[in-house]
Scaffold this motif. Structure first.
Motif, PDB file in Angstrom:
ATOM      1  N   GLU A 194       0.830  -1.207   0.000  1.00  0.00           N
ATOM      2  CA  GLU A 194       0.000   0.000   0.000  1.00  0.00           C
ATOM      3  C   GLU A 194       0.864   1.257   0.000  1.00  0.00           C
ATOM      4  OE1 GLU A 194      -2.773  -0.215   3.221  1.00  0.00           O
ATOM      5  OE2 GLU A 194      -3.751  -2.030   2.429  1.00  0.00           O
ATOM      6  N   ASP A 254      -8.795   3.086  -5.104  1.00  0.00           N
ATOM      7  CA  ASP A 254      -8.850   2.332  -3.846  1.00  0.00           C
ATOM      8  C   ASP A 254      -7.579   1.487  -3.719  1.00  0.00           C
ATOM      9  OD1 ASP A 254      -9.412   0.663  -1.696  1.00  0.00           O
ATOM     10  OD2 ASP A 254     -11.524   0.430  -2.229  1.00  0.00           O
ATOM     11  N   PRO A 300      -6.065  -0.066  -1.014  1.00  0.00           N
ATOM     12  CA  PRO A 300      -6.168  -1.360  -0.328  1.00  0.00           C
ATOM     13  C   PRO A 300      -6.814  -2.442  -1.188  1.00  0.00           C
ATOM     14  CG  PRO A 300      -6.756   0.400   1.177  1.00  0.00           C
ATOM     15  CD  PRO A 300      -6.640   1.022  -0.181  1.00  0.00           C
ATOM     16  N   ALA A 301      -7.834  -2.070  -1.974  1.00  0.00           N
ATOM     17  CA  ALA A 301      -8.498  -3.058  -2.829  1.00  0.00           C
ATOM     18  C   ALA A 301      -7.544  -3.576  -3.895  1.00  0.00           C
ATOM     19  CB  ALA A 301      -9.742  -2.453  -3.473  1.00  0.00           C
ATOM     20  N   GLN A 341      -5.230  -6.053  -2.181  1.00  0.00           N
ATOM     21  CA  GLN A 341      -5.943  -7.306  -1.910  1.00  0.00           C
ATOM     22  C   GLN A 341      -6.108  -8.137  -3.177  1.00  0.00           C
ATOM     23  OE1 GLN A 341      -9.529  -5.939   0.022  1.00  0.00           O
ATOM     24  NE2 GLN A 341      -8.331  -4.952   1.633  1.00  0.00           N
ATOM     25  N   ASN A 342      -6.384  -7.469  -4.293  1.00  0.00           N
ATOM     26  CA  ASN A 342      -6.509  -8.185  -5.569  1.00  0.00           C
ATOM     27  C   ASN A 342      -5.176  -8.801  -5.986  1.00  0.00           C
ATOM     28  OD1 ASN A 342      -9.226  -7.614  -5.797  1.00  0.00           O
ATOM     29  ND2 ASN A 342      -8.931  -5.821  -7.106  1.00  0.00           N
TER      30      ASN A 342
END
Length: 214
Positions: A151, A167, A169-170, A173-174
């Protein structure tokens, strides 16, 4: 004259630490050579020069012992990538794609654990996030450090207008979902182990390159 309680505690703590070092060393030697499933706690205890009952005074299960030992390998990768990122912080002249390349390079280093220990990497991915023990939760702490690192890389890219991300964080995560899926897929499909980093790199680049500002 009786020993001071603090001295006795210190001696007990040193004994515990020494026993854990022996257990971890034995577990790593055996599991790295023969695989997680094959090795028994009895064999680990014997290698560590202790009884199996003593082993279970220090760890609750073979899985917890494995997660602890392999987690240290994961932590070393995180440390290397954090250091590499710290070394780059002062560079204000990165090219637009450098942040994406840094993410991909970081995952390539993580993927090197898979190429060296495919069964163990698969077991760690499969088991670490399902364990409710204190050791299992440590795996989540390693993952949190990993996510924080990625991040920070992407946030730097966004703050310098090199990347366009809604986004962060998204996106991270992906990326990790791609890594986990590639580990599981490589194992299930019996894909060539040495090709895993390149397969992962290809998927990550496809997922991330659209974030680069033109």
């Amino acid at each position: 004259m009786p020993s001071h309680p603090s001295v006795e505690l210190s001696m007990r703590e040193r004994k515990k630490q020494n026993s854990m070092v022996r257990l971890k060393t034995a577990a790593k030697e055996l599991m790295w050579a023969d695989g997680y499933e094959t090795v028994t706690t009895k064999a680990i205890a014997a290698r560590a020069d202790m009884g199996e009952a003593t082993l279970f005074r220090y760890v609750s299960s073979k899985l917890d012992l494995f997660l602890s030992v392999y987690g240290e390998e994961f932590a070393q990768v995180v440390d290397q990538c954090v250091q590499a990122n710290d070394d780059r912080r002062s560079d204000d002249h990165r090219e637009s794609g450098d942040h994406i390349e840094q993410i991909v390079d970081s995952y390539e280093l993580l993927a090197s654990l898979y190429t060296r220990y495919p069964e163990l990497a698969f077991t760690f991915v499969k088991e670490s996030f399902g364990s409710s023990t204190a050791v299992g939760r440590t795996g989540l702490e390693y993952a949190d450090r990993w996510f924080e690192l990625l991040e920070s890389i992407l946030e730097h890219g966004r703050s310098t207008n090199a990347l366009e991300i809604a986004d962060v964080p998204a996106v991270v995560q992906n990326c990790h979902a791609i890594y986990v899926h590639e580990v599981l897929r490589s194992h299930a499909r019996d894909l060539p182990t040495d090709g895993m980093p390149q397969r992962l790199r290809h998927r990550l680049e496809l997922s991330l390159t659209h974030l680069i500002r033109s």
